[in-house]
Design a protein around this motif. Structure first.
Motif, PDB file in Angstrom:
ATOM      1  N   MET A  88       0.784  -0.974   0.243  1.00  0.00           N
ATOM      2  CA  MET A  88      -0.094  -0.390   0.042  1.00  0.00           C
ATOM      3  C   MET A  88       0.627   1.180   0.121  1.00  0.00           C
ATOM      4  N   ASP A  89       0.735   1.848  -0.879  1.00  0.00           N
ATOM      5  CA  ASP A  89       0.822   3.698  -0.952  1.00  0.00           C
ATOM      6  C   ASP A  89       0.611   3.893  -0.101  1.00  0.00           C
ATOM      7  N   GLN A  90       0.737   4.828   0.817  1.00  0.00           N
ATOM      8  CA  GLN A  90      -0.134   5.772   1.789  1.00  0.00           C
ATOM      9  C   GLN A  90      -0.522   6.773   0.934  1.00  0.00           C
ATOM     10  N   THR A  91       0.659   7.298   0.286  1.00  0.00           N
ATOM     11  CA  THR A  91       0.302   9.010  -0.380  1.00  0.00           C
ATOM     12  C   THR A  91      -0.903   8.639  -1.203  1.00  0.00           C
ATOM     13  N   ALA A  92      -1.159   7.072  -1.481  1.00  0.00           N
ATOM     14  CA  ALA A  92      -2.697   7.031  -2.227  1.00  0.00           C
ATOM     15  C   ALA A  92      -4.358   7.189  -0.985  1.00  0.00           C
ATOM     16  N   TYR A  93      -3.967   7.805  -0.476  1.00  0.00           N
ATOM     17  CA  TYR A  93      -4.795   7.731   1.317  1.00  0.00           C
ATOM     18  C   TYR A  93      -4.842   9.305   1.677  1.00  0.00           C
ATOM     19  N   ARG A  94      -5.920  10.035   2.074  1.00  0.00           N
ATOM     20  CA  ARG A  94      -5.755  11.055   2.738  1.00  0.00           C
ATOM     21  C   ARG A  94      -6.191  10.762   4.669  1.00  0.00           C
ATOM     22  N   TRP A 460     -20.468   5.097   2.631  1.00  0.00           N
ATOM     23  CA  TRP A 460     -20.037   6.781   2.854  1.00  0.00           C
ATOM     24  C   TRP A 460     -19.874   6.966   4.049  1.00  0.00           C
ATOM     25  N   HIS A 461     -19.280   8.002   4.799  1.00  0.00           N
ATOM     26  CA  HIS A 461     -19.792   8.603   5.870  1.00  0.00           C
ATOM     27  C   HIS A 461     -20.459   9.956   5.364  1.00  0.00           C
ATOM     28  N   PRO A 462     -21.952   9.733   5.467  1.00  0.00           N
ATOM     29  CA  PRO A 462     -22.249  10.856   5.541  1.00  0.00           C
ATOM     30  C   PRO A 462     -22.135  12.290   6.086  1.00  0.00           C
ATOM     31  N   GLN A 463     -21.498  12.107   7.043  1.00  0.00           N
ATOM     32  CA  GLN A 463     -21.062  13.670   7.634  1.00  0.00           C
ATOM     33  C   GLN A 463     -19.386  13.954   7.540  1.00  0.00           C
ATOM     34  N   ASN A 464     -18.620  13.020   7.198  1.00  0.00           N
ATOM     35  CA  ASN A 464     -16.985  12.642   6.799  1.00  0.00           C
ATOM     36  C   ASN A 464     -16.899  12.544   5.678  1.00  0.00           C
ATOM     37  N   SER A 465     -16.674  14.493   5.336  1.00  0.00           N
ATOM     38  CA  SER A 465     -15.970  14.436   4.088  1.00  0.00           C
ATOM     39  C   SER A 465     -15.507  13.059   3.209  1.00  0.00           C
ATOM     40  N   GLY A 466     -16.108  12.015   1.771  1.00  0.00           N
ATOM     41  CA  GLY A 466     -15.345  11.650   1.100  1.00  0.00           C
ATOM     42  C   GLY A 466     -14.712   9.870   2.469  1.00  0.00           C
ATOM     43  N   VAL A 467     -14.867  10.101   3.359  1.00  0.00           N
ATOM     44  CA  VAL A 467     -14.640   8.750   4.202  1.00  0.00           C
ATOM     45  C   VAL A 467     -15.879   7.685   3.483  1.00  0.00           C
ATOM     46  N   LEU A 468     -14.630   6.145   3.136  1.00  0.00           N
ATOM     47  CA  LEU A 468     -15.442   5.096   2.838  1.00  0.00           C
ATOM     48  C   LEU A 468     -15.362   4.291   3.880  1.00  0.00           C
ATOM     49  N   ILE A 469     -16.448   3.276   4.842  1.00  0.00           N
ATOM     50  CA  ILE A 469     -16.016   1.998   6.156  1.00  0.00           C
ATOM     51  C   ILE A 469     -16.283   0.715   4.797  1.00  0.00           C
ATOM     52  N   CYS A 470     -15.794   0.258   5.255  1.00  0.00           N
ATOM     53  CA  CYS A 470     -15.903  -1.228   4.515  1.00  0.00           C
ATOM     54  C   CYS A 470     -15.383  -1.854   5.644  1.00  0.00           C
ATOM     55  N   THR A 471     -16.880  -2.799   6.082  1.00  0.00           N
ATOM     56  CA  THR A 471     -16.375  -4.581   6.194  1.00  0.00           C
ATOM     57  C   THR A 471     -16.264  -6.133   5.701  1.00  0.00           C
ATOM     58  N   ARG A 480      -9.887   7.535   3.621  1.00  0.00           N
ATOM     59  CA  ARG A 480     -11.006   8.479   2.410  1.00  0.00           C
ATOM     60  C   ARG A 480      -9.520   8.327   0.664  1.00  0.00           C
ATOM     61  N   THR A 481      -9.971   8.481   0.190  1.00  0.00           N
ATOM     62  CA  THR A 481      -8.695   8.689  -1.006  1.00  0.00           C
ATOM     63  C   THR A 481      -8.841  10.460  -1.466  1.00  0.00           C
ATOM     64  N   ILE A 482      -7.136   9.709  -1.927  1.00  0.00           N
ATOM     65  CA  ILE A 482      -7.115  11.231  -2.563  1.00  0.00           C
ATOM     66  C   ILE A 482      -8.089  11.094  -4.457  1.00  0.00           C
ATOM     67  N   SER A 483      -8.818  10.830  -4.839  1.00  0.00           N
ATOM     68  CA  SER A 483      -9.721  11.048  -5.332  1.00  0.00           C
ATOM     69  C   SER A 483     -10.937  11.074  -5.019  1.00  0.00           C
TER      70      SER A 483
END
Length: 484
Positions: A88-94, A460-471, A480-483
């Motif tokens: 994993m390249d951490q530069t791809a993630y915020r 998607w988190h409805p209040q934290n912009s751009g944040v995804l959660i997966c189980t 959250r990605t840079i995309s």
């Protein structure tokens, strides 16, 4: 196909053309609520111990004659060879964090808080409700989680690289300790594995609708658990007194079998629709005093298991459903249940239609099926029976889809191939076959997140912009990605 059972981390960011790296994830702890077995705890400790080794390997990358060259990895096209692994390249993630809850969670939902909308500033926090799928029915739990002190990745925060003095290193160590993410976890025993969880608020009361293998749908008041995860004194009392099996506010046993489909109406507080594995759908209407009236007459139309339900974000009486019978149907509750199906596409996919998502901003419905296809349906043209877009990315059944809560062109998908995709329908390419040297990816693919095992659900988190959660079987990822 109901994704009933659970049987290393990396990502691919297409626009940058970078390959991701597997690094130890941020470990979260649950004060007063250790849910790990000895084996799991040893595994976590091994991950921690390997962090220094990984950092040393990173420092040595590119040195000497044995340099390993990174290259773009496209899932499903080029299988990993023996001895190869994703990194994993951490530069791809915020933002990127990982946690485990002991027994894996088949489903979860986000509990909205009162900390504001469109949050960008670090550290972030969030509330989740999830249900476990443990090895025995007695070992299952209904969980409320408070994840907090979630900081951005180091590079996103602008921390420099290179040599540092000893005092600077010590200072950074103290800073990293302060930035350690945390997890507060309040668990209630629940007999039976939890198939799906959906959360809403009725007034000031947070409610969870729970579909379980017991063959009934239960409604739980989450206030005791939410109070516990916000206050250590209340948590101590909760741990002493609330460890007996949870008592629901209301339970409906009329389905007579288990199911997966459940959704709260966004327009009418407390209105609920549930569908089971024997093709039946029931609509619940809230009553005074925390009760519900459930029409015993099922909505008739599907011929096999109902897999997912989505209420319209604009019409209070309209909902959509999908089924193993390959169809997608649109219903209106103002009509009698036997005549309430207003529109349908009988062959929406070539096999089971597993999941659907209703766009909050545009008249689009998104579907994912066992055929691995993602399809976008324009509800203004639904009678025609043809999607306005169809994408092939996943090499296995699609297990979860969800539109972005505010951007009507962006959505996320997850599949049994353990790939989580971020998409943007506004992206066009005149010559997608040559873009970035990735001929097999649709141009609308923004980002591919990988590394989890048996991914089941993404939100998607409805209040934290751009944040995804997966189980997944391997735990939760929050990123959250840079995309997006």
């Amino acid at each position: 196909m109901g994704f009933k059972c659970f049987g290393k981390n990396g990502a691919l960011q297409k626009r940058k053309g970078v390959v991701t790296r597997v690094l130890p994830f941020s470990k979260m702890s649950a004060p007063g609520g250790d849910t790990f077995s000895d084996a799991e705890r040893e595994k976590v400790e091994e991950m921690e111990d390997s962090e220094e080794e990984q950092e040393e390997m990173e420092e040595s990358d590119g040195e000497g004659d044995g340099t390993v060259q990174a290259r773009v990895y496209i899932p499903g096209i080029e299988p990993l060879q023996p001895g190869e692994e994703l990194e994993m390249d951490q530069t791809a993630y915020r933002l990127y964090h990982h946690c485990q809850t002991g027994a894996p969670c088949l489903s979860f939902d986000v509990i909205r808080d009162d900390l504001g909308e469109n949050r960008e500033e670090s550290p972030l926090s969030m509330l989740l409700c999830a249900g476990t799928q443990a090895e025995t029915a007695q070992a299952n739990r209904l969980l409320v989680m408070r994840m907090h002190n979630l900081h951005r990745t180091r590079r996103e925060e602008g921390e420099g690289e290179g040599s540092e003095s000893e005092s600077e290193s010590e200072g950074e160590g103290d800073e990293q300790e302060e930035k350690k993410p945390a997890l507060e976890l309040a668990m209630l025993p629940h007999y039976g594995a939890i198939n799906r969880v959906r959360v809403t608020r009725v007034g000031d009361t947070p409610l969870a609708a729970v579909w379980s293998e017991k063959g009934q749908v239960e409604i739980f008041d989450l206030r005791p658990q939410l109070d516990a995860v916000h206050d250590s004194a209340i948590m101590a009392t909760f741990l002493r007194e609330q460890q007996k099996e949870a008592t629901p506010l209301f339970a409906f046993t009329g389905h007579m079998t288990e199911g997966f489909a459940v959704d709260w109406s966004p327009k009418v507080p407390g209105r609920l629709a549930t569908g089971d594995c024997k093709k039946h759908i029931h609509v619940w209407e809230p009553r005074e005093g925390g009760s519900w009236h459930v029409d015993q007459r099922p909505f008739a139309g599907h011929t096999h298991s109902v897999e997912d339900i989505q209420w319209s974000p604009t019409e209070p009486t309209v909902f959509a459903s999908c089924s193993v019978d390959t169809s997608i149907r649109i219903w209106d509750t103002r009509a009698p249940p036997s005549k309430a199906c207003m529109l349908s596409v009988s062959q929406a996919h070539s096999s089971d239609v597993n999941v659907i998502s209703w766009n909050r901003n545009e008249p689009f419905l998104l579907s994912g099926g066992d055929d691995g296809l993602l399809k976008v349906w324009d509800l203004r043209q639904f009678k025609a029976g043809r999607p306005v877009a169809s994408f092939k990315l996943h090499s296995a059944p699609v297990s979860s889809v969800e539109w972005h809560p505010t951007d009507g062109s962006v959505f996320a998908s997850a599949g049994s191939d353990d790939v989580v995709g971020q998409w943007d329908l506004s992206v066009e390419s005149c010559d997608p076959g040559t873009e970035a040297g990735l001929p097999t990816l649709p141009p609308q693919v923004l980002f591919l997140h990988q590394g989890q095992t048996e991914v089941k659900e993404v939100h998607w988190h409805p209040q934290n912009s751009g944040v995804l959660i997966c189980t997944a079987l391997s735990g939760f990822n929050v990123f959250r990605t840079i995309s997006v």
